[in-house]
Structure formats: structure tokens, C-alpha cells
Design a protein around this motif. Structure first.
Motif, PDB file in Angstrom:
ATOM      1  N   PHE A  85      48.077 -16.842 -11.420  1.00 56.57           N
ATOM      2  CA  PHE A  85      47.119 -16.117 -10.598  1.00 56.57           C
ATOM      3  C   PHE A  85      46.962 -16.792  -9.238  1.00 56.57           C
ATOM      4  N   ILE A  86      46.781 -18.106  -9.235  1.00 53.85           N
ATOM      5  CA  ILE A  86      46.608 -18.848  -7.983  1.00 53.85           C
ATOM      6  C   ILE A  86      47.860 -18.732  -7.123  1.00 53.85           C
ATOM      7  N   ALA A 133      47.208 -17.051  -3.497  1.00 54.48           N
ATOM      8  CA  ALA A 133      46.982 -18.354  -2.865  1.00 54.48           C
ATOM      9  C   ALA A 133      46.041 -18.274  -1.667  1.00 54.48           C
ATOM     10  N   LYS A 134      46.164 -17.238  -0.872  1.00 57.31           N
ATOM     11  CA  LYS A 134      45.309 -17.109   0.308  1.00 57.31           C
ATOM     12  C   LYS A 134      43.836 -17.060  -0.103  1.00 57.31           C
ATOM     13  N   HIS A 135      43.530 -16.278  -1.110  1.00 60.07           N
ATOM     14  CA  HIS A 135      42.151 -16.181  -1.591  1.00 60.07           C
ATOM     15  C   HIS A 135      41.680 -17.516  -2.160  1.00 60.07           C
ATOM     16  N   ARG A 147      37.766 -18.036  -2.212  1.00 57.59           N
ATOM     17  CA  ARG A 147      37.331 -16.734  -2.698  1.00 57.59           C
ATOM     18  C   ARG A 147      37.693 -16.535  -4.171  1.00 57.59           C
ATOM     19  N   TYR A 148      38.154 -17.589  -4.788  1.00 56.39           N
ATOM     20  CA  TYR A 148      38.525 -17.560  -6.205  1.00 56.39           C
ATOM     21  C   TYR A 148      37.669 -18.578  -6.941  1.00 56.39           C
TER      22      TYR A 148
END
Length: 65
Positions: free
Chosen positions: A12-13, A17-19, A24-25
Motif C-alpha cells: 500500500f505504501i 507513497a506520495k500520500h 496523509r496515511y
């Protein structure tokens, strides 16, 4: 997905990655109190809710949420 949480998180990361970089994660991960509750013990919902509530009520999680 549920039983492979660590590898799922890594994938998921990598995908988002941007989030992740922008904070934001957030992964809710109850660290104590559910070690003995398995997926087959869904009837332990009350215990799961209680321990999760304690986790979220902790000051370190409140600020993150």
C-alpha cells in the motif's frame, strides 16, 4: 489482506507513497490486548471493540487522528 497485514501495508505504501510522505496515511494498529484473539474468534467482538477503544483513546493516537 487481513492475515498478511505487514506485507499489505508495504504494498500500500509503495503504491501511495506520495500520500504517505505527505502524512496523509495512518494505520490503525492495536498493539496490545488482541494477541490471543484470532480471526476465527469473531464472537469476541466486545473485547475487540473495548481494546480498540482504549487504543484510540490514548493521547498519542488522539493527536494522530
Amino acid at each position: 489482506m487481513v492475515t498478511e497485514t505487514e506485507s499489505t501495508e508495504k504494498r500500500f505504501i509503495a503504491r501511495w507513497a506520495k500520500h504517505f510522505d505527505e502524512k496523509r496515511y495512518f494505520r490503525f494498529n492495536v498493539e496490545q490486548g488482541l494477541q490471543v484473539v484470532t480471526l476465527a474468534e469473531y464472537k469476541e467482538q466486545g473485547k475487540i471493540e473495548a481494546v480498540t477503544g482504549e487504543y484510540l483513546a490514548h493521547q498519542s493516537q488522539k493527536s494522530r487522528v
